[in-house]
Design an enzyme around this catalytic site. Structure first.
Site, PDB file in Angstrom:
ATOM      1  N   LYS A 204       0.805  -1.224   0.000  1.00 20.67           N
ATOM      2  CA  LYS A 204       0.000   0.000   0.000  1.00 20.67           C
ATOM      3  C   LYS A 204       0.838   1.274   0.000  1.00 20.67           C
ATOM      4  O   LYS A 204       2.031   1.253   0.299  1.00 20.67           O
ATOM      5  CB  LYS A 204      -0.998  -0.019   1.161  1.00 20.67           C
ATOM      6  N   ARG A 238      -4.345  -9.859   4.452  1.00 19.40           N
ATOM      7  CA  ARG A 238      -4.656  -9.824   3.015  1.00 19.40           C
ATOM      8  C   ARG A 238      -3.390  -9.387   2.281  1.00 19.40           C
ATOM      9  O   ARG A 238      -2.960  -8.245   2.434  1.00 19.40           O
ATOM     10  CB  ARG A 238      -5.803  -8.846   2.788  1.00 19.40           C
TER      11      ARG A 238
HETATM   12  C1  7PM Z   1      -5.166   1.492  -2.846  1.00 20.92           C
HETATM   13  C2  7PM Z   1      -5.872   1.228  -1.713  1.00 20.92           C
HETATM   14  C3  7PM Z   1      -4.891   0.529  -3.794  1.00 20.92           C
HETATM   15  C4  7PM Z   1      -6.312  -0.024  -1.519  1.00 20.92           C
HETATM   16  C5  7PM Z   1      -5.319  -0.724  -3.578  1.00 20.92           C
HETATM   17  C6  7PM Z   1      -6.034  -0.994  -2.447  1.00 20.92           C
HETATM   18  C7  7PM Z   1      -8.385  -3.933   1.285  1.00 20.92           C
HETATM   19  C8  7PM Z   1      -9.459  -4.607   0.701  1.00 20.92           C
HETATM   20  C9  7PM Z   1      -8.393  -3.512  -0.817  1.00 20.92           C
HETATM   21  C10 7PM Z   1      -8.199  -4.019   2.696  1.00 20.92           C
HETATM   22  C11 7PM Z   1     -10.116  -5.448   2.734  1.00 20.92           C
HETATM   23  C12 7PM Z   1      -5.380  -3.334  -2.424  1.00 20.92           C
HETATM   24  C13 7PM Z   1      -6.423  -2.338  -2.150  1.00 20.92           C
HETATM   25  N1  7PM Z   1      -7.724  -3.272   0.326  1.00 20.92           N
HETATM   26  N2  7PM Z   1     -10.318  -5.367   1.419  1.00 20.92           N
HETATM   27  N3  7PM Z   1      -9.448  -4.342  -0.605  1.00 20.92           N
HETATM   28  N4  7PM Z   1      -9.097  -4.803   3.368  1.00 20.92           N
HETATM   29  N5  7PM Z   1     -10.953  -6.176   3.482  1.00 20.92           N
HETATM   30  O1  7PM Z   1      -4.294  -3.168  -1.857  1.00 20.92           O
HETATM   31  O2  7PM Z   1      -7.297  -3.422   3.303  1.00 20.92           O
HETATM   32  O3  7PM Z   1      -5.626  -4.269  -3.179  1.00 20.92           O
HETATM   33  S1  7PM Z   1      -8.030  -2.844  -2.359  1.00 20.92           S
END
Ligand code: 7PM
Length: 260
Positions: A204, A238
């Site tokens: 992230k 995750r």
């Molecule tokens: C920016 C922010 C780019 C977040 C990509 C993402 C989460 C999720 C995602 C989380 C749960 C990524 C994400 N992040 N679902 N979906 N928790 N439950 O890194 O932190 O894929 S999208």
């Protein structure tokens, strides 16, 4: 929980088979590397991302869920906020719902209650399009906890079983670097009624903000954050890099278990 690549925009003429077989290979690899859950999503929740219709989302994820659930016994998590997608996904073989909007969309509470599968409730401030513009809290941990607590109450009222709920502070979803750090340091304070905590920190932007490195170079820092999250109470991580994370966790667990 391994994050399964679904490659959108490649679904016209023959792209479908290609993306399904790529997803199956990726799923096989993550399972071999130690993933118990595979998270599959068809809507980009990235900051600045634009919304996707339910039909588009289903076109992307349903063939992948069918193919993966036919071949492997790992739990498939459907990353969606839409009731329709939840229902089709569970029918296709998904065994968990991961909703970054914590079942706030129309029909989502009812769908989750009817489907009776585990649900991850995530906190987000604002909407993906604009959430990183100006995140503001007076006490980020207290506010995240309060939101999750209200969602848990709504879930119970809708007939969702407590034993099917898990909590997620939503790292990076309407949070500054400092707010993310605070949430990570205080992670165990968001736990409500002993529910499991899921943490997503893998690759992230909080890492980019701290180390000034690109997404593909964030593996080592992601492992550091995963271990810290685990030490601070996370029960599910995750991640993109399953092998690296599992080795690090198994090593820490081997040491820590000796303290018991
Ligand atoms: C920016 C922010 C780019 C977040 C990509 C993402 C989460 C999720 C995602 C989380 C749960 C990524 C994400 N992040 N679902 N979906 N928790 N439950 O890194 O932190 O894929 S999208």
């Amino acid at each position: 929980m391994g994050i399964l690549n679904t490659t959108p925009d490649s679904f016209s003429d023959g792209g479908l088979f290609c993306s399904v077989s790529t997803a199956v290979d990726h799923a096989a690899r993550m399972i071999a590397e130690g993933a118990d859950i595979l998270d599959i999503g068809g809507e980009s929740t990235r900051p600045g991302a634009s919304p996707v219709s339910a039909d588009e989302e289903m076109e992307r994820v349903i063939p992948v869920i069918e193919a993966v659930s036919q071949r492997f016994s790992a739990t498939i998590s459907i990353d969606t906020s839409k009731a329709e997608v939840m229902e089709s996904a569970v029918y296709a073989g998904a065994g968990m719902i991961n909703d970054v909007r914590a079942l706030t969309e129309a029909g989502a509470l009812e769908a989750a209650a009817k489907l009776a599968v585990p649900v991850c409730l995530m906190h987000m401030q604002g909407q993906p399009e604009t959430m990183q513009e100006k995140p503001e809290y007076s006490d980020v941990t207290a506010e995240v906890r309060k939101f999750l607590s209200q969602r848990v109450d709504q879930c119970l009222q809708a007939g969702i079983n407590m034993s099917n709920l898990m909590l997620d502070p939503g790292f990076g979803f309407g949070k500054t670097q400092k707010q993310n750090f605070r949430l990570l340091n205080e992670l165990d304070d968001i736990r409500i009624s002993g529910l499991p905590i899921l943490a997503g920190l893998s690759r992230k932007s909080v890492i980019g903000q701290t180390l000034g490195i690109e997404v593909n170079e964030r593996v080592y820092a992601s492992i550091a954050l995963a271990l810290l999250a685990m030490r601070n109470g996370a029960n599910i991580l995750r991640v993109h890099d399953v092998r690296e994370t599992c080795e690090a966790i198994r090593m820490v667990e081997a040491v820590v278990i000796e303290k018991l």
